[in-house]
Design a protein around this motif. Structure first.
Motif, PDB file in Angstrom:
ATOM      1  N   ALA A 124       0.391  -1.145   0.182  1.00 52.51           N
ATOM      2  CA  ALA A 124       0.333  -0.141   0.057  1.00 52.51           C
ATOM      3  C   ALA A 124       0.768   1.272  -0.003  1.00 52.51           C
ATOM      4  CB  ALA A 124      -1.019   0.126   1.346  1.00 52.51           C
ATOM      5  N   PRO A 125       0.789   1.950  -0.938  1.00 52.56           N
ATOM      6  CA  PRO A 125       1.912   3.077  -1.034  1.00 52.56           C
ATOM      7  C   PRO A 125       1.240   3.988  -0.412  1.00 52.56           C
ATOM      8  CG  PRO A 125       0.813   2.116  -3.347  1.00 52.56           C
ATOM      9  CD  PRO A 125      -0.253   0.996  -1.851  1.00 52.56           C
ATOM     10  N   LYS A 126       2.347   4.507   0.425  1.00 57.18           N
ATOM     11  CA  LYS A 126       2.198   6.134   0.854  1.00 57.18           C
ATOM     12  C   LYS A 126       2.041   7.565   0.784  1.00 57.18           C
ATOM     13  CE  LYS A 126       4.440   3.487   4.974  1.00 57.18           C
ATOM     14  NZ  LYS A 126       5.602   3.294   6.479  1.00 57.18           N
ATOM     15  N   GLU A 127       1.663   7.996   1.967  1.00 56.58           N
ATOM     16  CA  GLU A 127       2.012   9.191   1.104  1.00 56.58           C
ATOM     17  C   GLU A 127       3.434  10.057   1.049  1.00 56.58           C
ATOM     18  OE1 GLU A 127       0.195  13.630   2.164  1.00 56.58           O
ATOM     19  OE2 GLU A 127      -1.254  12.074   3.074  1.00 56.58           O
ATOM     20  N   ALA A 128       3.665   9.993  -0.265  1.00 56.01           N
ATOM     21  CA  ALA A 128       4.888  10.894  -0.476  1.00 56.01           C
ATOM     22  C   ALA A 128       5.496  12.825   0.036  1.00 56.01           C
ATOM     23  CB  ALA A 128       5.528  11.423  -1.224  1.00 56.01           C
ATOM     24  N   THR A 129       6.192  12.693   0.717  1.00 54.06           N
ATOM     25  CA  THR A 129       6.957  13.314   1.835  1.00 54.06           C
ATOM     26  C   THR A 129       7.625  14.230   0.918  1.00 54.06           C
ATOM     27  OG1 THR A 129       8.791  12.333   2.857  1.00 54.06           O
ATOM     28  CG2 THR A 129       6.802  12.327   4.208  1.00 54.06           C
ATOM     29  N   VAL A 130       8.539  13.966  -0.156  1.00 52.94           N
ATOM     30  CA  VAL A 130      10.000  14.498  -0.876  1.00 52.94           C
ATOM     31  C   VAL A 130       9.620  13.991  -2.848  1.00 52.94           C
ATOM     32  CG1 VAL A 130      11.305  14.876   1.093  1.00 52.94           C
ATOM     33  CG2 VAL A 130      11.927  13.303  -0.186  1.00 52.94           C
ATOM     34  N   MET A 131      10.422  14.711  -3.497  1.00 50.79           N
ATOM     35  CA  MET A 131      10.434  13.878  -5.157  1.00 50.79           C
ATOM     36  C   MET A 131      12.169  14.020  -4.809  1.00 50.79           C
ATOM     37  SD  MET A 131       9.559  15.818  -8.208  1.00 50.79           S
ATOM     38  CE  MET A 131      10.373  15.120  -9.780  1.00 50.79           C
ATOM     39  N   CYS A 132      12.895  14.235  -5.319  1.00 52.01           N
ATOM     40  CA  CYS A 132      14.424  14.391  -5.603  1.00 52.01           C
ATOM     41  C   CYS A 132      14.344  14.583  -6.866  1.00 52.01           C
ATOM     42  CB  CYS A 132      15.276  13.032  -5.758  1.00 52.01           C
ATOM     43  SG  CYS A 132      16.737  12.987  -6.839  1.00 52.01           S
ATOM     44  N   GLU A 133      14.879  15.846  -7.644  1.00 48.42           N
ATOM     45  CA  GLU A 133      14.941  15.991  -8.899  1.00 48.42           C
ATOM     46  C   GLU A 133      15.476  15.743 -10.006  1.00 48.42           C
ATOM     47  OE1 GLU A 133      15.266  20.718  -8.436  1.00 48.42           O
ATOM     48  OE2 GLU A 133      12.839  20.658  -7.802  1.00 48.42           O
ATOM     49  N   GLN A 134      17.176  14.707  -8.986  1.00 49.36           N
ATOM     50  CA  GLN A 134      17.800  14.493 -10.246  1.00 49.36           C
ATOM     51  C   GLN A 134      17.166  12.682 -10.376  1.00 49.36           C
ATOM     52  OE1 GLN A 134      18.213  16.237  -7.907  1.00 49.36           O
ATOM     53  NE2 GLN A 134      19.440  17.667  -8.688  1.00 49.36           N
ATOM     54  N   CYS A 135      16.761  11.959  -9.497  1.00 51.19           N
ATOM     55  CA  CYS A 135      16.205  10.607  -9.961  1.00 51.19           C
ATOM     56  C   CYS A 135      14.995  10.792 -10.400  1.00 51.19           C
ATOM     57  CB  CYS A 135      16.012  10.186  -8.671  1.00 51.19           C
ATOM     58  SG  CYS A 135      17.692  10.040  -7.550  1.00 51.19           S
ATOM     59  N   ASP A 136      13.869  12.000 -10.038  1.00 49.89           N
ATOM     60  CA  ASP A 136      12.736  12.217 -10.403  1.00 49.89           C
ATOM     61  C   ASP A 136      11.648  11.343 -10.018  1.00 49.89           C
ATOM     62  OD1 ASP A 136      10.233  13.450 -12.200  1.00 49.89           O
ATOM     63  OD2 ASP A 136      10.517  12.244 -14.078  1.00 49.89           O
ATOM     64  N   VAL A 137      11.636  10.890  -8.748  1.00 51.85           N
ATOM     65  CA  VAL A 137      10.871   9.567  -8.102  1.00 51.85           C
ATOM     66  C   VAL A 137      10.545  10.646  -6.855  1.00 51.85           C
ATOM     67  CG1 VAL A 137      11.093   7.711  -6.354  1.00 51.85           C
ATOM     68  CG2 VAL A 137      12.873   8.107  -8.840  1.00 51.85           C
ATOM     69  N   PHE A 138       9.561  10.124  -6.674  1.00 48.03           N
ATOM     70  CA  PHE A 138       8.346  10.871  -5.222  1.00 48.03           C
ATOM     71  C   PHE A 138       8.862   9.792  -3.933  1.00 48.03           C
ATOM     72  CE2 PHE A 138       5.913  12.342  -8.556  1.00 48.03           C
ATOM     73  CZ  PHE A 138       6.744  13.925  -7.921  1.00 48.03           C
ATOM     74  N   TYR A 139       8.850   9.890  -3.041  1.00 51.48           N
ATOM     75  CA  TYR A 139       9.651   9.042  -1.683  1.00 51.48           C
ATOM     76  C   TYR A 139       8.996   9.620  -0.333  1.00 51.48           C
ATOM     77  CZ  TYR A 139      14.146   8.299  -4.601  1.00 51.48           C
ATOM     78  OH  TYR A 139      14.780   7.864  -5.405  1.00 51.48           O
ATOM     79  N   CYS A 140       8.407   8.210   0.685  1.00 49.64           N
ATOM     80  CA  CYS A 140       7.637   8.212   1.697  1.00 49.64           C
ATOM     81  C   CYS A 140       9.142   9.208   2.552  1.00 49.64           C
ATOM     82  CB  CYS A 140       6.840   7.429   1.828  1.00 49.64           C
ATOM     83  SG  CYS A 140       7.230   5.923   2.031  1.00 49.64           S
ATOM     84  N   ASP A 141       8.939   8.848   4.245  1.00 50.70           N
ATOM     85  CA  ASP A 141       9.809   9.149   4.992  1.00 50.70           C
ATOM     86  C   ASP A 141      10.681   7.401   4.821  1.00 50.70           C
ATOM     87  OD1 ASP A 141       9.876  11.318   4.917  1.00 50.70           O
ATOM     88  OD2 ASP A 141       8.357  11.415   6.652  1.00 50.70           O
ATOM     89  N   PRO A 142      10.394   6.454   4.689  1.00 51.82           N
ATOM     90  CA  PRO A 142      11.037   5.514   5.137  1.00 51.82           C
ATOM     91  C   PRO A 142      11.719   4.781   3.823  1.00 51.82           C
ATOM     92  CG  PRO A 142       8.730   4.984   6.372  1.00 51.82           C
ATOM     93  CD  PRO A 142       8.579   5.711   5.276  1.00 51.82           C
ATOM     94  N   CYS A 143      10.817   5.035   3.173  1.00 52.10           N
ATOM     95  CA  CYS A 143      11.676   4.739   1.449  1.00 52.10           C
ATOM     96  C   CYS A 143      12.772   5.634   1.358  1.00 52.10           C
ATOM     97  CB  CYS A 143      10.837   4.507   0.334  1.00 52.10           C
ATOM     98  SG  CYS A 143       9.622   3.177   0.302  1.00 52.10           S
ATOM     99  N   ARG A 144      12.441   6.551   1.430  1.00 55.27           N
ATOM    100  CA  ARG A 144      13.901   7.775   1.270  1.00 55.27           C
ATOM    101  C   ARG A 144      14.947   7.279   2.470  1.00 55.27           C
ATOM    102  NH1 ARG A 144      16.007  12.144   4.156  1.00 55.27           N
ATOM    103  NH2 ARG A 144      13.373  11.912   5.790  1.00 55.27           N
ATOM    104  N   LEU A 145      14.635   6.975   2.759  1.00 51.92           N
ATOM    105  CA  LEU A 145      15.739   6.679   4.671  1.00 51.92           C
ATOM    106  C   LEU A 145      16.861   5.034   3.666  1.00 51.92           C
ATOM    107  CD1 LEU A 145      14.071   7.438   7.762  1.00 51.92           C
ATOM    108  CD2 LEU A 145      16.497   8.591   6.480  1.00 51.92           C
ATOM    109  N   ARG A 146      15.623   4.523   3.094  1.00 51.31           N
ATOM    110  CA  ARG A 146      16.386   3.129   2.879  1.00 51.31           C
ATOM    111  C   ARG A 146      16.864   2.980   1.552  1.00 51.31           C
ATOM    112  NH1 ARG A 146      11.595   0.983   3.055  1.00 51.31           N
ATOM    113  NH2 ARG A 146      11.275   0.772   0.458  1.00 51.31           N
ATOM    114  N   CYS A 147      15.594   3.645   0.693  1.00 47.84           N
ATOM    115  CA  CYS A 147      16.312   3.688  -1.123  1.00 47.84           C
ATOM    116  C   CYS A 147      17.435   5.029  -1.479  1.00 47.84           C
ATOM    117  CB  CYS A 147      15.276   3.646  -1.822  1.00 47.84           C
ATOM    118  SG  CYS A 147      14.414   2.610  -1.587  1.00 47.84           S
ATOM    119  N   HIS A 148      17.184   6.480  -0.426  1.00 42.25           N
ATOM    120  CA  HIS A 148      18.016   7.255  -0.885  1.00 42.25           C
ATOM    121  C   HIS A 148      18.891   8.076   0.474  1.00 42.25           C
ATOM    122  CE1 HIS A 148      19.113  11.196  -2.884  1.00 42.25           C
ATOM    123  NE2 HIS A 148      18.246  11.383  -4.096  1.00 42.25           N
TER     124      HIS A 148
END
Length: 710
Positions: A174-198
């Protein structure tokens, strides 16, 4: 952003603009809505018939401009457009926004095209639903109006910002609500995915993370389609015509449509107008900040008035109870008076809060809209609306003046109760003092010996009554329209004398004055009746003339230092009534071609009168004459001028005609018909000619007799 929504909705359908087009009055309308409010006009009012009569001055002819104006631009300091004057009297409807619109005169013909793109009926007319100015369409129909791509872009961004929240693109279930977007990667992240993948280390530490809403906008923004010319759809806009205030293409320039106009680079004008709008917004932003602080002050006043009222009532009740039964009836009366003062104060402050809140909401909405427009990267689209926005910003800023940000009511209750002698005179119990500290000023007195009229100007003088002890902070002068209509404010300030210019000639005006201070306004003074001059007395205007023009004889005689034709205008403009003036030829050498007639204030000054579309003239030599407008020569007539000849110019704005006379004889037929608007007397000449102006002359008898017969 929500306060900007009103700027983004069509005044006809009440929804967000769809394919908006820009009308010549700078207002916008959906293309489909524009077609829905078209009406069909008589054949005699079509652009073709007007051009055939020699009176068409543009691609879009406004209908009966003077009839639509309560006051013309020259004949008063104020004015507003009225309704649809000379188009067919079709019943009005109301849009969802409450704006009057006119339905089509007949159902649109069946066609396989969409309603917005189908061809319009011949001789169609459209009325702006906001300012109610009407115009007749040319052969291009609605395609002749430019599309407002800037407004479309602002609406797109606004609707995107209102859309649902973005979801993380890396969540497995179940996708969570995005909190940030990386302009270089062009990907939206929630907080857990940002810490894990970015993680913010290594090469990823240099990536820029932005909020999801900002990332969504930057992702969806794409280069807009290059603006193309309305007349040449395959050509891109590349230049900007300063006189016409519109982008043009190279083919327009090659065809000579703007040959005598000042043309500048599109990018330079884009930056200039962006800078002007930004500077205007700075002033309006300061006003909005002051308004917010003022609203806080007003809300605090409400609380303070409530507290003071409670405290005052408690004190009054305590004093009245000490007087036992004899004071009960009087106590009720006093409480009623206090409550009335209380309600009066609250009403005044709440009304001011409501008024200021509405005005601030409109101001904030305009600011947000302008800021969004400034973000646009489309120069031509921006320049199409920048002038109108700059005027609106300045007008809105001016509306915050005149004491708008000053409270109209104090929080104190200026009442006091003296109860020492009241046991013996209970029935005379009353407040010792009621508003004596800040009453309204006395009614001003008009000084009749100093009030006068000259030409189409009126000077009024007034003063406070000799025994008045209440100072006035300012005065409000009001005039009617010269036809017994409603009064309008023409001056607000501290001075006790005012001159009002630009009134109608041969008209009767009613004037009145009132004073004001923080407490309120006085009663109106007695009404003064003013009669303007029947005929105009004026001279040539050195301020607007070409620098080669030489003036003498109190600016009544002119000649020129150049061999080229130069233009000079009269000081007085006309937009109503019948006016006649004459010019005598003092010197005439080498058979030149002087031109006489009328012109707009922005006529070209370095060419013969009538070469552009801002002048209507007769040029004449020693043998014959021609009429000329927009470089079109018509009606060659035998009979010229010599030294000592007299040329008469008759401008009849009641019948919308311009006629010329030479030596008291009419020269040719009526020169021009359907002339309306603001006109100034005009002459063009070179160094071989000298003329003297004669004004205050009645209309020739031969014309008066023909007019009475007609």
């Amino acid at each position: 952003m929500e306060e900007m929504e009103e700027e983004l909705k069509c005044p006809v359908c009440g929804s967000f603009y769809r394919e908006p087009i820009i009308l010549p009055c700078s207002h916008n309308i959906c293309q489909a809505c524009a077609r829905n409010i078209l009406v069909q006009t008589p054949e005699s009012e079509s652009p073709q018939s007007r051009r055939a009569s020699g009176s068409g001055v543009s691609d879009y002819d406004y209908l009966d401009l003077d009839k639509m104006s309560l006051y013309s631009e020259a004949d008063s300091g104020y004015g507003s457009y009225g309704g649809f004057a000379s188009a067919p009297t079709t019943p009005c409807q109301k849009s969802p926004n409450g704006v009057r619109v006119f339905p089509p005169a007949m159902p649109p013909p069946a066609t396989h095209l969409s309603p917005a793109l189908a061809s319009v009926p011949r001789n169609s007319c459209i009325t702006c639903p906001q300012c109610h100015r009407s115009l007749i369409l040319d052969d291009r129909g609605l395609r002749g109006f430019p599309k407002n791509r800037v407004l479309e872009g602002v609406i797109d961004r606004y609707q995107q910002s209102k859309a649902a929240a973005l979801k993380c693109q890396l969540c497995e279930k179940a996708p969570k609500e995005a909190t940030v977007m990386c302009e270089q990667c062009d990907v939206f992240y929630c907080d857990p995915c940002r810490l894990r993948c970015h993680p913010p280390r290594g090469p990823l530490a240099k990536h820029r993370l932005v909020p999801p809403a900002q990332g969504r906008v930057s992702r969806r923004l794409s280069p807009r389609k290059v603006s193309t010319c309305t007349d040449h759809e395959l050509e891109n806009h590349s230049m900007y015509c300063v006189q016409c205030k519109m982008p043009v293409c190279y083919q327009c320039l090659e065809e000579g449509k703007h040959s005598s106009h000042e043309v500048k680079a599109l990018g330079a004008m884009w930056k200039l107008h962006k800078s002007q709008l930004s500077q205007a917004l700075n002033g309006l932003s300061d006003r909005a900040k002051e308004a917010k602080e003022f609203l806080v002050q007003l809300r605090n006043m409400v609380q303070q008035i409530q507290e003071n009222s409670v405290e005052f009532e408690a004190c009054l009740v305590a004093q009245c109870d000490a007087l036992i039964d004899a004071l009960n009836r009087r106590k009720a009366q006093l409480l009623a008076r206090v409550n009335k003062e209380h309600e009066h104060k609250l009403k005044v402050v709440r009304d001011q809060i409501s008024h200021c809140t509405v005005k601030l909401r409109q101001t904030t909405g305009l600011m947000e809209y302008c800021l969004e427009v400034i973000k646009e990267n489309d120069p031509s689209g921006f320049l199409q609306i920048s002038d109108a926005l700059i005027r609106r910003v300045h007008l809105t800023e001016d509306q915050w003046g005149k004491g708008t940000l000053t409270p109209r009511m104090t929080t104190d209750f200026d009442l006091s109760l003296d109860n020492s002698p009241l046991l013996q005179s209970i029935h005379q119990l009353d407040f010792v003092q009621m508003k004596t500290s800040s009453p309204v000023p006395a009614t001003p007195i008009l000084q009749l010996e100093e009030c006068c009229t000259h030409n189409n100007s009126a000077t009024l003088s007034w003063k406070q009554p000799p025994l008045s002890t209440v100072p006035a902070e300012g005065y409000i002068l009001e005039l009617d329209d010269g036809n017994g209509g409603q009064f309008r404010e023409v001056y607000v300030g501290k001075e006790t004398m005012c001159t009002v210019d630009g009134l109608h000639f041969n008209s009767t005006y009613n004037a009145r004055i009132k004073a004001f201070n923080k407490t309120g306004v006085s009663q109106y003074s007695k009404t003064l009746v003013l009669q303007t001059s029947e005929v105009a007395w004026f001279a040539f205007d050195p301020g607007s003339a070409h620098s080669d023009i030489i003036f003498s004889n109190d600016n009544l005689t002119v000649t020129c230092s150049s061999y080229d034709d130069r233009v000079v205008l009269g000081k007085t403009g006309f937009s109503k009534g019948v006016h006649y003036w004459e010019l005598t030829v003092d010197r005439y050498d080498n058979h030149p071609d002087p031109a006489f007639g009328v012109a707009r204030n922005n006529v070209m000054k370095d060419v013969m009168l009538g070469k552009d579309d801002k002048a209507w003239a007769m040029y004449v030599d020693n043998n014959r004459s021609w009429f000329m407008h927009n470089n079109s020569h018509t009606n060659r007539t035998e009979g010229g001028i010599t030294k000592g000849a007299t040329i008469g110019v008759l401008l009849d704005l009641n019948r919308k005609t311009l006629t010329f006379f030479i030596n008291d004889e009419q020269q040719g037929p009526i020169a021009f018909e359907n002339v309306e608007g603001l006109f100034f007397p005009a002459v063009s000449l070179n160094r071989n000619v000298q003329v003297t102006l004669h004004t205050g002359i009645p209309v020739p008898d031969c014309y008066s007799s023909r007019a009475s017969i007609a």
